[in-house]
Design a protein around this motif. Structure first.
Motif, PDB file in Angstrom:
ATOM      1  N   ASP A  46       0.856  -1.340  -0.114  1.00 17.76           N
ATOM      2  CA  ASP A  46      -0.052  -0.070  -0.092  1.00 17.76           C
ATOM      3  C   ASP A  46       1.018   1.295  -0.026  1.00 17.76           C
ATOM      4  OD1 ASP A  46      -2.417  -1.290  -0.092  1.00 17.76           O
ATOM      5  OD2 ASP A  46      -2.538  -1.360   2.138  1.00 17.76           O
ATOM      6  N   ASP A  47       2.114   1.154   0.504  1.00 15.55           N
ATOM      7  CA  ASP A  47       2.958   2.384   0.643  1.00 15.55           C
ATOM      8  C   ASP A  47       4.124   2.169  -0.432  1.00 15.55           C
ATOM      9  OD1 ASP A  47       1.843   3.401   2.764  1.00 15.55           O
ATOM     10  OD2 ASP A  47       2.773   2.013   4.126  1.00 15.55           O
ATOM     11  N   GLY A  48       3.707   1.635  -1.726  1.00 10.03           N
ATOM     12  CA  GLY A  48       4.532   1.190  -2.936  1.00 10.03           C
ATOM     13  C   GLY A  48       5.437   2.502  -3.411  1.00 10.03           C
ATOM     14  N   VAL A  49       4.392   3.576  -3.476  1.00  8.50           N
ATOM     15  CA  VAL A  49       5.123   4.592  -4.060  1.00  8.50           C
ATOM     16  C   VAL A  49       6.001   5.267  -3.281  1.00  8.50           C
ATOM     17  CG1 VAL A  49       4.482   7.062  -4.919  1.00  8.50           C
ATOM     18  CG2 VAL A  49       2.762   5.096  -5.586  1.00  8.50           C
ATOM     19  N   ALA A  50       5.857   5.368  -1.795  1.00  6.81           N
ATOM     20  CA  ALA A  50       6.671   5.628  -1.009  1.00  6.81           C
ATOM     21  C   ALA A  50       8.093   5.145  -0.861  1.00  6.81           C
ATOM     22  CB  ALA A  50       6.090   5.700   0.337  1.00  6.81           C
ATOM     23  N   ALA A  51       8.040   3.506  -1.077  1.00  9.73           N
ATOM     24  CA  ALA A  51       9.073   2.746  -1.289  1.00  9.73           C
ATOM     25  C   ALA A  51       9.855   3.209  -2.603  1.00  9.73           C
ATOM     26  CB  ALA A  51       8.532   1.211  -1.518  1.00  9.73           C
ATOM     27  N   LEU A  52       9.188   3.631  -3.742  1.00  7.94           N
ATOM     28  CA  LEU A  52      10.050   3.759  -4.638  1.00  7.94           C
ATOM     29  C   LEU A  52      10.721   4.983  -4.445  1.00  7.94           C
ATOM     30  CD1 LEU A  52       7.535   3.157  -7.696  1.00  7.94           C
ATOM     31  CD2 LEU A  52       9.699   1.857  -7.304  1.00  7.94           C
ATOM     32  N   THR A  53      10.208   5.935  -3.898  1.00 11.38           N
ATOM     33  CA  THR A  53      10.895   7.232  -3.421  1.00 11.38           C
ATOM     34  C   THR A  53      12.104   6.936  -2.532  1.00 11.38           C
ATOM     35  OG1 THR A  53       8.624   8.495  -3.794  1.00 11.38           O
ATOM     36  CG2 THR A  53      10.427   9.702  -2.491  1.00 11.38           C
ATOM     37  N   ALA A  54      11.830   6.031  -1.341  1.00 10.15           N
ATOM     38  CA  ALA A  54      12.883   5.859  -0.692  1.00 10.15           C
ATOM     39  C   ALA A  54      13.826   5.216  -1.356  1.00 10.15           C
ATOM     40  CB  ALA A  54      12.444   4.992   0.298  1.00 10.15           C
ATOM     41  N   ALA A  55      13.736   4.208  -2.351  1.00 12.39           N
ATOM     42  CA  ALA A  55      14.760   3.669  -2.960  1.00 12.39           C
ATOM     43  C   ALA A  55      15.579   4.647  -3.866  1.00 12.39           C
ATOM     44  CB  ALA A  55      14.172   2.398  -3.727  1.00 12.39           C
ATOM     45  N   GLY A  56      15.157   5.742  -4.270  1.00 19.28           N
ATOM     46  CA  GLY A  56      16.010   6.806  -5.141  1.00 19.28           C
ATOM     47  C   GLY A  56      16.567   7.571  -4.420  1.00 19.28           C
ATOM     48  N   ARG A  57      16.520   7.329  -2.914  1.00 17.95           N
ATOM     49  CA  ARG A  57      17.378   8.523  -2.000  1.00 17.95           C
ATOM     50  C   ARG A  57      18.775   8.159  -2.242  1.00 17.95           C
ATOM     51  NH1 ARG A  57      13.724   8.055   2.578  1.00 17.95           N
ATOM     52  NH2 ARG A  57      11.899   9.150   1.340  1.00 17.95           N
ATOM     53  N   ARG A  58      19.690   9.092  -2.151  1.00 19.39           N
ATOM     54  CA  ARG A  58      21.220   8.956  -2.244  1.00 19.39           C
ATOM     55  C   ARG A  58      21.431   8.115  -1.220  1.00 19.39           C
ATOM     56  NH1 ARG A  58      25.014  11.241  -5.126  1.00 19.39           N
ATOM     57  NH2 ARG A  58      26.704  11.226  -3.408  1.00 19.39           N
ATOM     58  N   GLY A  59      22.346   7.053  -1.646  1.00 18.48           N
ATOM     59  CA  GLY A  59      22.903   6.193  -0.739  1.00 18.48           C
ATOM     60  C   GLY A  59      22.150   4.898   0.030  1.00 18.48           C
ATOM     61  N   MET A  60      21.005   4.968  -0.482  1.00 22.78           N
ATOM     62  CA  MET A  60      19.950   3.868   0.051  1.00 22.78           C
ATOM     63  C   MET A  60      20.490   2.647  -0.685  1.00 22.78           C
ATOM     64  SD  MET A  60      17.477   3.187   2.109  1.00 22.78           S
ATOM     65  CE  MET A  60      16.187   4.559   2.221  1.00 22.78           C
ATOM     66  N   LEU A  61      20.388   1.601   0.232  1.00 21.98           N
ATOM     67  CA  LEU A  61      20.787   0.380  -0.041  1.00 21.98           C
ATOM     68  C   LEU A  61      19.615  -0.423  -0.557  1.00 21.98           C
ATOM     69  CD1 LEU A  61      23.692  -0.746   2.237  1.00 21.98           C
ATOM     70  CD2 LEU A  61      23.650  -0.306  -0.160  1.00 21.98           C
ATOM     71  N   LYS A  62      19.193  -1.674  -0.010  1.00 21.24           N
ATOM     72  CA  LYS A  62      17.977  -2.392  -0.682  1.00 21.24           C
ATOM     73  C   LYS A  62      16.540  -1.946   0.116  1.00 21.24           C
ATOM     74  CE  LYS A  62      17.903  -4.880  -3.658  1.00 21.24           C
ATOM     75  NZ  LYS A  62      17.617  -4.570  -5.084  1.00 21.24           N
ATOM     76  N   VAL A  63      15.697  -1.492  -0.661  1.00 20.10           N
ATOM     77  CA  VAL A  63      14.121  -1.457  -0.142  1.00 20.10           C
ATOM     78  C   VAL A  63      13.353  -2.468  -0.731  1.00 20.10           C
ATOM     79  CG1 VAL A  63      12.015   0.318  -0.395  1.00 20.10           C
ATOM     80  CG2 VAL A  63      14.269   1.018  -0.230  1.00 20.10           C
ATOM     81  N   VAL A  64      12.798  -3.245   0.428  1.00 16.95           N
ATOM     82  CA  VAL A  64      11.906  -4.305  -0.028  1.00 16.95           C
ATOM     83  C   VAL A  64      10.452  -4.075   0.294  1.00 16.95           C
ATOM     84  CG1 VAL A  64      13.666  -5.938   0.402  1.00 16.95           C
ATOM     85  CG2 VAL A  64      12.233  -5.386   2.287  1.00 16.95           C
ATOM     86  N   VAL A  65       9.483  -4.832  -0.197  1.00  7.02           N
ATOM     87  CA  VAL A  65       7.938  -4.344  -0.286  1.00  7.02           C
ATOM     88  C   VAL A  65       7.395  -5.800  -0.030  1.00  7.02           C
ATOM     89  CG1 VAL A  65       6.030  -3.564  -1.668  1.00  7.02           C
ATOM     90  CG2 VAL A  65       8.306  -2.375  -1.764  1.00  7.02           C
ATOM     91  N   ALA A  66       6.761  -5.872   0.884  1.00  9.77           N
ATOM     92  CA  ALA A  66       5.925  -6.943   1.438  1.00  9.77           C
ATOM     93  C   ALA A  66       4.385  -6.644   1.131  1.00  9.77           C
ATOM     94  CB  ALA A  66       5.962  -7.262   2.719  1.00  9.77           C
ATOM     95  N   PRO A  67       3.707  -7.442   0.034  1.00  8.88           N
ATOM     96  CA  PRO A  67       2.409  -7.214  -0.167  1.00  8.88           C
ATOM     97  C   PRO A  67       1.208  -7.623   0.905  1.00  8.88           C
ATOM     98  CG  PRO A  67       3.492  -8.490  -1.847  1.00  8.88           C
ATOM     99  CD  PRO A  67       4.383  -8.359  -0.933  1.00  8.88           C
ATOM    100  N   SER A  68       1.698  -8.375   1.775  1.00 14.03           N
ATOM    101  CA  SER A  68       0.700  -8.725   2.647  1.00 14.03           C
ATOM    102  C   SER A  68       0.852  -7.948   4.195  1.00 14.03           C
ATOM    103  CB  SER A  68       0.935 -10.266   3.342  1.00 14.03           C
ATOM    104  OG  SER A  68       1.813 -10.621   3.511  1.00 14.03           O
TER     105      SER A  68
END
Ligand SMILES: [Zn+2]
Ligand SMILES: [Zn+2]
Length: 325
Positions: A303-325
């Motif tokens: 549900d927060d997938g768009v925010a996850a993409l934004t976070a992944a684009g932040r400088r220096g961010m390593l892995k962002v994972v998304v859990a559907p359930s």
């Protein structure tokens, strides 16, 4: 079902995507965990112009339907992302990953993994060993991409190798190359990330400031894993005449400017490198030879997938994972 869809207006969470129907020889997979990688961000930025659909190609899930092979139901799986047409000259020569008409999960012509469900051919699926957690298995695809370097370039214990980049992929590549016993240096801009390689006892030399780069010149092989023009320029400087530069990242801003003639004079081999072998990646995870879970830096619900993409684009961010359930 829900899906994080790349639309003309950018990425959007849609709640009313139809659950895909598995075709002949395919499986319906419920996604347990998906990862975001630079390719997703490049697609949003316009790379490959025009992909529209559910994003995401790194996942672990479980098979919930497989009309032709019910024995797959309930198996926990990861999946190779490319689907060749199966009929063209390249596919018939076993080069389906380069098929001109291929689909790639979440990249070309096939809805991806940032959703509740996806479909893939059974031939693309690999069962995940019981001792590999979801958090580890979600790294199978990028780890396979790291292993591809070893499929393409002959690296021996005597080789002098430099990895440029301490991002998610650079840290995986450094770990994989360290397994060969080569003389390995990793160049990065983030001392905290480079320190992970020390913690994991990879034995590689770590360089984070430009003057120190002198120690890394004359490498037999340089792997570029930044996707930035500066990273490419560094790779070109560090490789010895007659050496090889492996390009592991796409350049969203187009090709970096450089002196092509110098490649001719110095007889440099350029190797483009994309997807790699899944079975050895799962083996590395199952035997604990490669550390991946410390790379997870943020965790989101779908549900927060768009925010996850934004976070992944932040400088220096390593892995962002998304859990559907
Ligand atoms: Zn990726
Ligand atoms: Zn084909």
């Amino acid at each position: 079902m829900r899906g994080l869809v790349l639309t003309d207006a950018g990425p959007q969470l849609c709640h009313d995507r139809p659950i895909p129907t598995p075709g002949h020889g395919e499986a319906l997979v419920r996604v347990r965990l998906a990862g975001i990688c630079a390719t997703d961000l490049a697609l949003i930025a316009g790379y490959k112009g025009g992909y529209r659909g559910v994003l995401g190609h790194e996942f672990v899930g479980e098979v919930v339907a497989a009309p032709d092979a019910p024995e797959w139901i309930n198996r926990r799986v990861v999946g190779e992302i490319n689907m060749g047409c199966g009929a063209c000259d390249l596919c018939r020569r076993g080069l389906g990953k380069h098929c001109r008409k291929r689909q790639s999960l979440g990249i070309i012509g096939r809805d991806g993994a940032l959703a509740d469900y996806l479909t893939l051919p059974l031939a693309n699926l690999h069962e995940v060993p019981a001792n590999v957690s979801d958090d580890e298995a979600v790294f199978t695809e990028p780890l396979a991409a790291a292993l591809e370097v070893l499929e393409q370039v002959h690296i021996t214990p005597d080789s002098r190798v430099v990895v440029v980049g301490d991002g998610r992929l650079g840290l995986l590549i450094s770990q994989v190359l360290a397994l060969t016993g080569c003389d390995l240096t990793t160049v990065g801009k983030h001392p905290a990330k480079l320190a992970l390689l020390r913690e994991w006892q990879t034995g590689c030399t770590l360089l984070s400031d430009d003057p120190a780069l002198d120690q890394a010149v004359n490498a037999d092989v340089v792997v570029e894993a930044t996707g930035s023009p500066a990273g490419f320029a560094a790779a070109r400087t560090l490789v010895r005449p007659g050496g090889t530069v492996v390009l592991k990242s796409t350049f969203a801003g187009g090709l970096p400017q450089f002196d092509i003639s110098s490649l001719v004079v110095d007889e440099i081999t350029l190797v483009g490198s994309r997807c790699g072998p899944f079975a050895p990646a799962l083996r590395c995870l199952a035997t604990g030879r490669v550390q991946v879970t410390p790379l997870i830096q943020a965790r989101f619900g779908l549900d927060d997938g768009v925010a996850a993409l934004t976070a992944a684009g932040r400088r220096g961010m390593l892995k962002v994972v998304v859990a559907p359930s």
